[in-house]
Write a protein that holds these residues in place. Structure first.
Motif, PDB file in Angstrom:
ATOM      1  N   LYS A   5     -72.015  66.271  17.284  1.00 43.05           N
ATOM      2  CA  LYS A   5     -71.762  67.426  16.421  1.00 43.05           C
ATOM      3  C   LYS A   5     -70.569  68.228  16.937  1.00 43.05           C
ATOM      4  O   LYS A   5     -69.689  68.622  16.166  1.00 43.05           O
ATOM      5  CB  LYS A   5     -73.011  68.305  16.368  1.00 43.05           C
ATOM      6  CG  LYS A   5     -72.876  69.531  15.514  1.00 43.05           C
ATOM      7  CD  LYS A   5     -74.161  70.352  15.549  1.00 43.05           C
ATOM      8  CE  LYS A   5     -73.972  71.681  14.863  1.00 43.05           C
ATOM      9  NZ  LYS A   5     -75.166  72.525  15.002  1.00 43.05           N
ATOM     10  N   ASP A   6     -70.525  68.460  18.247  1.00 45.09           N
ATOM     11  CA  ASP A   6     -69.415  69.212  18.843  1.00 45.09           C
ATOM     12  C   ASP A   6     -68.088  68.483  18.676  1.00 45.09           C
ATOM     13  O   ASP A   6     -67.062  69.107  18.373  1.00 45.09           O
ATOM     14  CB  ASP A   6     -69.675  69.480  20.327  1.00 45.09           C
ATOM     15  CG  ASP A   6     -70.809  70.474  20.559  1.00 45.09           C
ATOM     16  OD1 ASP A   6     -71.257  71.126  19.592  1.00 45.09           O
ATOM     17  OD2 ASP A   6     -71.250  70.584  21.726  1.00 45.09           O
ATOM     18  N   LEU A   7     -68.093  67.164  18.870  1.00 48.06           N
ATOM     19  CA  LEU A   7     -66.864  66.385  18.700  1.00 48.06           C
ATOM     20  C   LEU A   7     -66.374  66.424  17.260  1.00 48.06           C
ATOM     21  O   LEU A   7     -65.174  66.578  17.007  1.00 48.06           O
ATOM     22  CB  LEU A   7     -67.092  64.926  19.130  1.00 48.06           C
ATOM     23  CG  LEU A   7     -67.167  64.679  20.624  1.00 48.06           C
ATOM     24  CD1 LEU A   7     -67.589  63.240  20.903  1.00 48.06           C
ATOM     25  CD2 LEU A   7     -65.831  64.974  21.292  1.00 48.06           C
ATOM     26  N   ARG A   8     -67.296  66.312  16.322  1.00 49.88           N
ATOM     27  CA  ARG A   8     -66.910  66.382  14.901  1.00 49.88           C
ATOM     28  C   ARG A   8     -66.293  67.734  14.570  1.00 49.88           C
ATOM     29  O   ARG A   8     -65.327  67.825  13.822  1.00 49.88           O
ATOM     30  CB  ARG A   8     -68.108  66.090  14.012  1.00 49.88           C
ATOM     31  CG  ARG A   8     -68.482  64.631  14.003  1.00 49.88           C
ATOM     32  CD  ARG A   8     -69.600  64.337  13.037  1.00 49.88           C
ATOM     33  NE  ARG A   8     -69.814  62.898  12.984  1.00 49.88           N
ATOM     34  CZ  ARG A   8     -70.991  62.340  12.822  1.00 49.88           C
ATOM     35  NH1 ARG A   8     -72.066  63.086  12.659  1.00 49.88           N
ATOM     36  NH2 ARG A   8     -71.110  61.028  12.794  1.00 49.88           N
ATOM     37  N   ARG A   9     -66.874  68.808  15.133  1.00 46.67           N
ATOM     38  CA  ARG A   9     -66.340  70.147  14.905  1.00 46.67           C
ATOM     39  C   ARG A   9     -64.928  70.269  15.480  1.00 46.67           C
ATOM     40  O   ARG A   9     -64.023  70.794  14.840  1.00 46.67           O
ATOM     41  CB  ARG A   9     -67.251  71.211  15.515  1.00 46.67           C
ATOM     42  CG  ARG A   9     -66.826  72.637  15.159  1.00 46.67           C
ATOM     43  CD  ARG A   9     -67.647  73.698  15.852  1.00 46.67           C
ATOM     44  NE  ARG A   9     -67.278  73.742  17.267  1.00 46.67           N
ATOM     45  CZ  ARG A   9     -68.070  73.418  18.278  1.00 46.67           C
ATOM     46  NH1 ARG A   9     -69.303  73.023  18.054  1.00 46.67           N
ATOM     47  NH2 ARG A   9     -67.654  73.491  19.530  1.00 46.67           N
ATOM     48  N   GLU A  10     -64.728  69.747  16.688  1.00 48.14           N
ATOM     49  CA  GLU A  10     -63.404  69.783  17.325  1.00 48.14           C
ATOM     50  C   GLU A  10     -62.385  68.977  16.526  1.00 48.14           C
ATOM     51  O   GLU A  10     -61.230  69.397  16.367  1.00 48.14           O
ATOM     52  CB  GLU A  10     -63.485  69.256  18.764  1.00 48.14           C
ATOM     53  CG  GLU A  10     -64.263  70.130  19.711  1.00 48.14           C
ATOM     54  CD  GLU A  10     -63.563  71.436  20.039  1.00 48.14           C
ATOM     55  OE1 GLU A  10     -62.319  71.469  20.042  1.00 48.14           O
ATOM     56  OE2 GLU A  10     -64.268  72.429  20.280  1.00 48.14           O
ATOM     57  N   ILE A  11     -62.779  67.829  16.038  1.00 46.86           N
ATOM     58  CA  ILE A  11     -61.884  67.000  15.223  1.00 46.86           C
ATOM     59  C   ILE A  11     -61.503  67.740  13.942  1.00 46.86           C
ATOM     60  O   ILE A  11     -60.331  67.787  13.563  1.00 46.86           O
ATOM     61  CB  ILE A  11     -62.527  65.630  14.904  1.00 46.86           C
ATOM     62  CG1 ILE A  11     -62.612  64.793  16.182  1.00 46.86           C
ATOM     63  CG2 ILE A  11     -61.758  64.898  13.800  1.00 46.86           C
ATOM     64  CD1 ILE A  11     -63.483  63.560  16.057  1.00 46.86           C
ATOM     65  N   GLU A  12     -62.489  68.345  13.311  1.00 46.17           N
ATOM     66  CA  GLU A  12     -62.235  69.106  12.075  1.00 46.17           C
ATOM     67  C   GLU A  12     -61.269  70.256  12.338  1.00 46.17           C
ATOM     68  O   GLU A  12     -60.329  70.485  11.566  1.00 46.17           O
ATOM     69  CB  GLU A  12     -63.556  69.642  11.518  1.00 46.17           C
ATOM     70  CG  GLU A  12     -63.437  70.300  10.168  1.00 46.17           C
ATOM     71  CD  GLU A  12     -63.122  69.333   9.045  1.00 46.17           C
ATOM     72  OE1 GLU A  12     -62.533  69.784   8.055  1.00 46.17           O
ATOM     73  OE2 GLU A  12     -63.454  68.140   9.154  1.00 46.17           O
ATOM     74  N   GLU A  13     -61.470  70.965  13.455  1.00 53.12           N
ATOM     75  CA  GLU A  13     -60.561  72.055  13.805  1.00 53.12           C
ATOM     76  C   GLU A  13     -59.148  71.532  14.034  1.00 53.12           C
ATOM     77  O   GLU A  13     -58.172  72.165  13.635  1.00 53.12           O
ATOM     78  CB  GLU A  13     -61.056  72.786  15.054  1.00 53.12           C
ATOM     79  CG  GLU A  13     -62.256  73.670  14.818  1.00 53.12           C
ATOM     80  CD  GLU A  13     -62.757  74.346  16.081  1.00 53.12           C
ATOM     81  OE1 GLU A  13     -62.015  74.402  17.093  1.00 53.12           O
ATOM     82  OE2 GLU A  13     -63.897  74.837  16.063  1.00 53.12           O
ATOM     83  N   GLY A  14     -59.058  70.370  14.676  1.00 49.90           N
ATOM     84  CA  GLY A  14     -57.745  69.774  14.918  1.00 49.90           C
ATOM     85  C   GLY A  14     -57.036  69.388  13.631  1.00 49.90           C
ATOM     86  O   GLY A  14     -55.834  69.631  13.471  1.00 49.90           O
ATOM     87  N   TRP A  15     -57.779  68.795  12.717  1.00 52.42           N
ATOM     88  CA  TRP A  15     -57.189  68.394  11.437  1.00 52.42           C
ATOM     89  C   TRP A  15     -56.706  69.596  10.639  1.00 52.42           C
ATOM     90  O   TRP A  15     -55.699  69.541   9.937  1.00 52.42           O
ATOM     91  CB  TRP A  15     -58.185  67.609  10.589  1.00 52.42           C
ATOM     92  CG  TRP A  15     -58.285  66.164  10.961  1.00 52.42           C
ATOM     93  CD1 TRP A  15     -59.374  65.546  11.478  1.00 52.42           C
ATOM     94  CD2 TRP A  15     -57.274  65.155  10.856  1.00 52.42           C
ATOM     95  NE1 TRP A  15     -59.114  64.229  11.715  1.00 52.42           N
ATOM     96  CE2 TRP A  15     -57.834  63.951  11.337  1.00 52.42           C
ATOM     97  CE3 TRP A  15     -55.958  65.151  10.420  1.00 52.42           C
ATOM     98  CZ2 TRP A  15     -57.117  62.770  11.387  1.00 52.42           C
ATOM     99  CZ3 TRP A  15     -55.248  63.966  10.459  1.00 52.42           C
ATOM    100  CH2 TRP A  15     -55.828  62.805  10.945  1.00 52.42           C
ATOM    101  N   ASN A  16     -57.449  70.695  10.745  1.00 53.87           N
ATOM    102  CA  ASN A  16     -57.126  71.883   9.966  1.00 53.87           C
ATOM    103  C   ASN A  16     -56.127  72.816  10.651  1.00 53.87           C
ATOM    104  O   ASN A  16     -55.667  73.772  10.044  1.00 53.87           O
ATOM    105  CB  ASN A  16     -58.403  72.665   9.639  1.00 53.87           C
ATOM    106  CG  ASN A  16     -59.318  71.883   8.721  1.00 53.87           C
ATOM    107  OD1 ASN A  16     -58.867  71.069   7.920  1.00 53.87           O
ATOM    108  ND2 ASN A  16     -60.617  72.098   8.848  1.00 53.87           N
ATOM    109  N   ALA A  17     -55.808  72.545  11.890  1.00 51.54           N
ATOM    110  CA  ALA A  17     -54.880  73.393  12.639  1.00 51.54           C
ATOM    111  C   ALA A  17     -53.440  73.120  12.195  1.00 51.54           C
ATOM    112  O   ALA A  17     -53.136  72.055  11.644  1.00 51.54           O
ATOM    113  CB  ALA A  17     -55.023  73.115  14.134  1.00 51.54           C
ATOM    114  N   PRO A  18     -52.558  74.075  12.455  1.00 52.81           N
ATOM    115  CA  PRO A  18     -51.148  73.840  12.124  1.00 52.81           C
ATOM    116  C   PRO A  18     -50.575  72.711  12.986  1.00 52.81           C
ATOM    117  O   PRO A  18     -51.070  72.442  14.088  1.00 52.81           O
ATOM    118  CB  PRO A  18     -50.465  75.175  12.436  1.00 52.81           C
ATOM    119  CG  PRO A  18     -51.441  75.971  13.218  1.00 52.81           C
ATOM    120  CD  PRO A  18     -52.802  75.383  13.019  1.00 52.81           C
TER     121      PRO A  18
END
Length: 74
Positions: A45-58
């Motif tokens: 769950k934490d890894l998925r959240r980090e990946i999502e944040e990375g994809w959505n980051a500038p």
């Protein structure tokens, strides 16, 4: 099912039973598997959240080489 443990693992299991917290070796293993499942689900769950944040980051202006070089220095 036949499972092999290291001497250290066997000693740990025996200590857990001797502590009175568990009635037998199987209870220790079942609890360990239950906790492993909880831990694994949290990590995923934490890894998925980090990946999502990375994809959505500038987008970063750093190159791959910049990132590699920064890791070598630190």
């Amino acid at each position: 099912m036949n499972i092999s443990f290291t001497k250290q693992q066997e000693e740990y299991i025996s200590k857990q039973v001797a502590s009175g917290e568990y009635q037998n070796n199987s209870e220790v293993i079942r609890d360990a598997l239950r906790l492993h499942g909880i831990y694994r689900d949290k990590v995923i769950k934490d890894l998925r959240r980090e990946i999502e944040e990375g994809w959505n980051a500038p987008d970063s202006k750093r190159t791959m080489q910049d990132i590699i070089d920064s890791k070598k220095k630190g």
